[in-house]
Write a protein that holds these residues in place. Structure first.
Motif: not given
Length: 226
Positions: A65, A25, A116
């Motif tokens: 995130t 990530l 990703w």
């Protein structure tokens, strides 16, 4: 000449397996240095508070995130001079293993994007984050040989093929199908369920779950090396 002040940051390597590939990530940086470059989620330890380094890592990951409430394992400390153009900055890196399903990614704070990326096909990344990702990948290769780390990348119920795909994604190579299944089934750590999964036109595949109780009974030696 006065001593150079040393500051501390935290960075987190969040890994998952998706479509038979190991992915990490990354966030797109909103500000300089490395504006618009991809980087690991992270930031500075707040000097004015008593937050621990681990809490700082959790905070930065959630802010940038929207990923939270996951287990973080301290990975390594990177402090080479010149790794950050802002001065002498030491970063404490953390490792997290997750499943992508159910995560609702959302960039905020000082990140303008979040996505990703395949570990083996990274974009140009900021600072020394490529080195940190590579270190985390190597650590995971070792961990899946002697720990239940692979099961953190799987749903609660999985097929043997899913488990093998995780190992192949982490190792970066294929493993012998028959040997893999035989070794795992012989350890007793897999609990066979009275359930099957239908994938396309293939016949239904048996589902399994991981038994932590049986894993704890295993001898203290690597048992999952292929």
């Amino acid at each position: 000449m006065p001593n150079e002040a040393i500051r501390v940051t935290v960075d987190t390597v969040v890994l998952a397996v998706q479509q038979e590939a190991l992915e990490v990530l990354l966030v797109k940086r909103k500000y300089e240095p490395f504006k618009n470059c991809w980087a690991l989620p992270g930031g500075f330890l707040v000097d004015e508070t008593d937050e621990t380094i681990e809490i700082a890592a959790e905070r930065e990951l959630l802010e940038e995130t929207n990923v939270g409430n996951i287990y973080l394992e301290q990975l390594y400390t990177f402090g080479d001079r010149g790794r950050d153009p802002r001065g002498r900055i030491v970063t404490v890196a953390y490792l997290a293993l997750v499943r992508q399903e159910g995560l609702e990614l959302r960039a905020s704070s000082d990140a303008s994007g979040v996505a990703w990326w395949p570990v083996l096909d990274l974009p140009d990344v900021a600072f020394d984050h490529k080195r940190i990702v590579e270190y985390a990948h190597q650590r995971l290769r070792y961990k899946i040989e002697y720990s239940p780390a692979a099961f953190m990348l799987l749903p609660e119920k999985f097929r043997l093929r899913d488990l093998q795909s995780v190992y192949e994604a982490v190792l970066g190579r294929s493993v012998d199908n028959r040997n893999f299944r035989k070794k795992f089934l012989n350890t007793g750590v897999l609990q066979e369920l009275n359930e099957t999964s239908q994938e396309g036109s293939y016949r239904p595949a048996r589902l399994y779950s991981f038994s932590e109780e049986e894993f704890d009974k295993l001898p203290d030696r690597p048992v999952f090396a292929f």
